[in-house]
Design an enzyme around this catalytic site. Structure first.
Site: not given
Length: 568
Positions: A483, A549, A524-525, A547, A283, A287
Site C-alpha cells: 500500500s 520474478d 534488479d532485485i 530478471g 490508508e 496514499d
C-alpha cells in the site's frame, strides 16, 4: 390480424419468461469465515447488476496491446470514449434479448454505465431465486456489520446465455476488509545496510520519507508544470484523507512545496470525506501523502466511495466513474485488493474488462500486489504456502506493485504479494520474462502444482514498502505494505507524464508492455522470499532471481533511465 399479432407477442413473452435455465456459476461452499444463517426472506428486495456481454472485448484488448507496445505504428495513440464504446457496448441482439426478458418478467431496469454494458434492476428474492435458479441465503462474518445475501449457484435463462456475463451480487463474496495494510512483523536486523543520507538514519528502523525515495530512485524534486495531468487516489471502506494532515506532512517532509497543497475530491455512491479531527485513515493518508510527496505539484484527486457499498461493487463503480469523466486522470493508484477466488471468474473478468477500457483512454492504473506473500490474505501463521492470487492485482490490464526493503542490497520483502492468476491467461507482454523465471524453479519445488504457471503473473515492478512515515490525525506514525509502494510508484509515473506532456508527447497510459520492454530501467532485485510476514521464513514460497520474478516484478525503477525510455 391484430389478435394474431397479440398472440404472437404473448408467445414470445412466455418463451422469454419460461425458458430453461443454464448453470452460469457455482461454488461448492462459502469462503472461510462465512456462515449460513438460512434463506434470505422472499420479500427482501435485491438490487442486481447485470453485466451484458460486450460486442468486441477481444478487439479492445488487441487494440490496447497494440497502442501500448513500443515500436508499433499506433504507439500511445490512446482511444477516445466513442472509440472505446464501439468495442465495449453490448450488441443490439444482447440488448434486445435482455430487454425482452426484463419486460416479460416485469423488471424495471436502469442503464448504469456510459457504454451500456451494465444494467440494474431491483426485485424480491423470491423472484430472483425463480428467474436465476438461485437460493439467496444470509451469510454472516465476524468482520462484517450485517449479513450478506448471496447464493452458491446462479443460472441464466437460455435466452440470456451469451448475452449476460455476470449477475452481481450472486456467487461473489464481499471481503470484510479489502485494505492491504496488515500488522507487519519483520526482523529489524535484516535492514542492516547503511541508508542514504536523505533517509531517517536517526531512527534505527530507517523510516522512509519522500526525500529517502528521491535519493534511492533519483526522483527529481522539480515541480510539475502540466495542469492536465491529474493523479487520482481511490479510497474505499470509510477511509478518509484530511487536508490538514497532508499539509502538515508536506511541511515536515517536503518543505520546498507549497504549504497550501490540497486535492480535489470526487464521490461515487454518496461517498464523503469529512475533515473533523481524527477522521483521517491510515490508508487514505498514506496514499495521498506519498502521491503528493513524490509527484511534486502534480494535480491531486481523491475518489471516495460511499459507506455500505461492498468492495466489488465499489470497483465496478470506479470503472464507471473513469469511463464517464470527460477529462480523466492520467494515473490512478489503489491500495486495496482481495482473494481472486472470492470474486469468482465472471465478476473478476468483468471488472478487469472495465479497467482495460480505462487504460485504453491513456490512464495508468496501479494496484498493490497484496501483503500476504504467496498466501493471499491468509498470512495468519496457520494457513501457509497456499499460493492464492489477489484481485485486481491479477488483472492483466493494470500495473501491479510489490514491495522491497533495505538499501544495499535492496531486497524483496517477505510480505510482498506475488504469484499467478487462476482466472486470467498470461498476456503476451510478459511471456518471455516469466518463462525465464520459470526455468529457475527446480523440478522438486514443493509449490509445483499449487499455481498456474501459464496465467497472468504479477507484480510488474516494485518499490520500498517498509516503515513509511505518515502524518495521521495530528501525529507521525510508521506504515508498511505494498500500500505504501503503490502511490509512490504512481507519483513517479505522474512526473514522467508531466515531462511527456511538456514535450508535446502522449502520456504513458497502459504501462505494462513498455515496462517489460525496458528491463534496463529497473534495479534488479535478486534476493527475497515471499513466505509472508507471519508464516515461517522456511514456508514454501517464491524466491527472487535475476530478471522478473513474482516478488519484485521487473525490479525497482531508476527514474532517469525510465524517463529516457519514455521520451525516446
Amino acid at each position: 390480424m391484430a389478435f394474431a399479432r397479440l398472440l404472437g407477442l404473448l408467445s414470445i413473452a412466455l418463451a422469454v419468461s419460461a425458458g430453461s435455465l443454464v448453470l452460469h456459476e457455482h461454488r461448492p461452499q462459502a469462503p472461510a469465515g462465512f456462515s449460513s444463517q438460512g434463506p434470505t426472506a422472499d420479500s427482501h428486495m435485491l438490487t442486481l447488476r447485470f453485466g451484458l456481454a460486450s460486442n468486441n472485448i477481444a478487439g479492445l484488448q488487441e487494440k490496447l496491446l497494440s497502442v501500448s507496445t513500443p515500436g508499433n505504428s499506433d504507439f500511445r495513440q490512446w482511444l477516445s470514449q466513442d472509440e472505446i464504446k464501439a468495442f465495449v457496448a453490448p450488441s443490439s441482439d444482447a440488448v434486445t434479448a435482455f430487454n425482452s426478458f426484463a419486460s416479460a418478467n416485469g423488471l424495471k431496469t436502469s442503464v448504469i454505465s456510459p457504454y451500456g454494458d451494465w444494467i440494474s434492476a431491483t426485485l424480491p428474492v423470491s423472484q430472483a431465486n425463480k428467474l436465476f435458479g438461485a437460493k439467496y441465503t444470509n451469510f454472516t462474518h465476524s468482520g462484517l456489520p450485517a449479513p450478506l445475501s448471496r447464493t452458491l449457484s446462479v443460472s441464466l435463462p437460455d435466452v440470456l446465455v451469451g448475452h449476460v456475463d455476470v449477475i452481481h451480487p450472486s456467487t461473489a463474496f464481499t471481503p470484510p476488509n479489502a485494505r492491504l495494510m496488515p500488522s507487519i512483523a519483520f526482523d529489524a536486523t535484516k535492514r542492516d545496510a547503511t541508508a542514504p543520507a536523505e533517509c531517517d538514519t536517526s531512527n534505527p528502523r530507517n523510516s522512509i520519507t519522500p526525500a529517502c525515495l528521491q535519493a534511492l530512485y533519483n526522483i527529481p524534486t522539480t515541480p510539475a508544470t502540466q495542469k492536465n495531468n491529474a493523479l487520482l487516489v481511490t479510497a474505499y471502506e470509510d477511509e478518509w484523507a484530511e487536508t490538514a494532515d497532508l499539509q502538515a506532512f508536506l511541511a515536515q517532509f517536503r518543505p520546498d512545496l507549497p504549504s497550501t497543497q490540497n486535492f480535489t475530491t470526487f464521490s461515487v455512491d454518496g461517498g464523503v470525506n469529512p475533515q473533523a479531527p481524527n477522521d483521517g485513515g491510515f490508508e487514505a493518508s498514506l496514499d495521498v501523502q506519498y502521491a503528493a510527496g513524490i509527484a511534486s505539484e502534480v494535480p491531486l484527486q481523491f475518489l471516495t466511495v460511499g459507506d455500505g457499498v461492498d468492495f466489488m461493487t465499489a470497483l465496478l463503480d470506479t470503472t464507471t466513474f473513469l469511463s464517464n469523466v470527460s477529462q480523466p486522470p492520467t494515473v490512478v493508484t489503489t491500495s486495496y485488493g482481495h482473494i481472486e477466488s472470492d470474486f469468482g471468474a465472471s465478476l473478476s473478468t468483468k471488472i478487469c474488462d472495465g479497467y482495460a477500457a480505462s487504460t485504453a483512454r491513456g490512464i495508468s492504473i496501479l494496484f498493490a500486489s497484496g501483503d500476504g506473500g504467496v498466501n493471499g490474505n491468509h498470512d495468519d501463521g496457520q494457513n501457509c504456502a497456499l499460493f492464492i492470487p489477489i484481485m485486481p492485482a491479477s488483472c492483466p490490464w493494470v500495473t501491479t506493485v510489490g514491495s522491497t526493503i533495505g538499501f544495499s542490497p535492496e531486497v524483496a520483502v517477505n510480505f510482498t504479494g506475488g504469484g499467478f492468476s487462476n482466472v486470467f491467461p498470461m498476456p503476451s507482454y510478459q511471456t518471455t520474462a516469466v518463462a525465464n523465471f520459470l526455468k529457475t524453479i527446480p523440478a522438486d519445488f514443493p509449490g509445483n502444482g499449487k499455481f498456474n504457471s501459464t496465467s497472468r503473473a504479477y507484480p510488474d515492478l516494485s518499490l520500498q514498502g517498509w516503515n513509511f512515515l505518515v502524518h495521521v490525525n495530528g501525529r507521525n506514525d510508521d506504515v508498511s505494505g505494498t500500500s505504501a509502494s503503490t502511490p509512490s510508484v504512481a507519483g513517479i509515473v505522474s512526473l514522467i507524464n508531466d515531462q511527456l506532456l511538456a514535450a508535446g508527447k502522449p502520456v504513458l497510459g497502459f504501462l505494462n508492455p513498455f515496462l517489460y520492454a525496458n528491463p534496463g530501467a529497473f534495479n534488479d532485485i535478486t534476493i527475497g522470499h515471499n513466505s509472508g510476514s507471519v508464516c515461517r521464513e522456511n514456508t514454501t514460497a517464491f524466491d527472487a532471481v535475476a530478471g522478473w520474478d513474482p516478488l519484485s516484478g521487473m525490479g525497482t525503477p531508476n527514474f532517469p533511465t525510465l524517463l529516457a525510455a519514455a521520451l525516446a
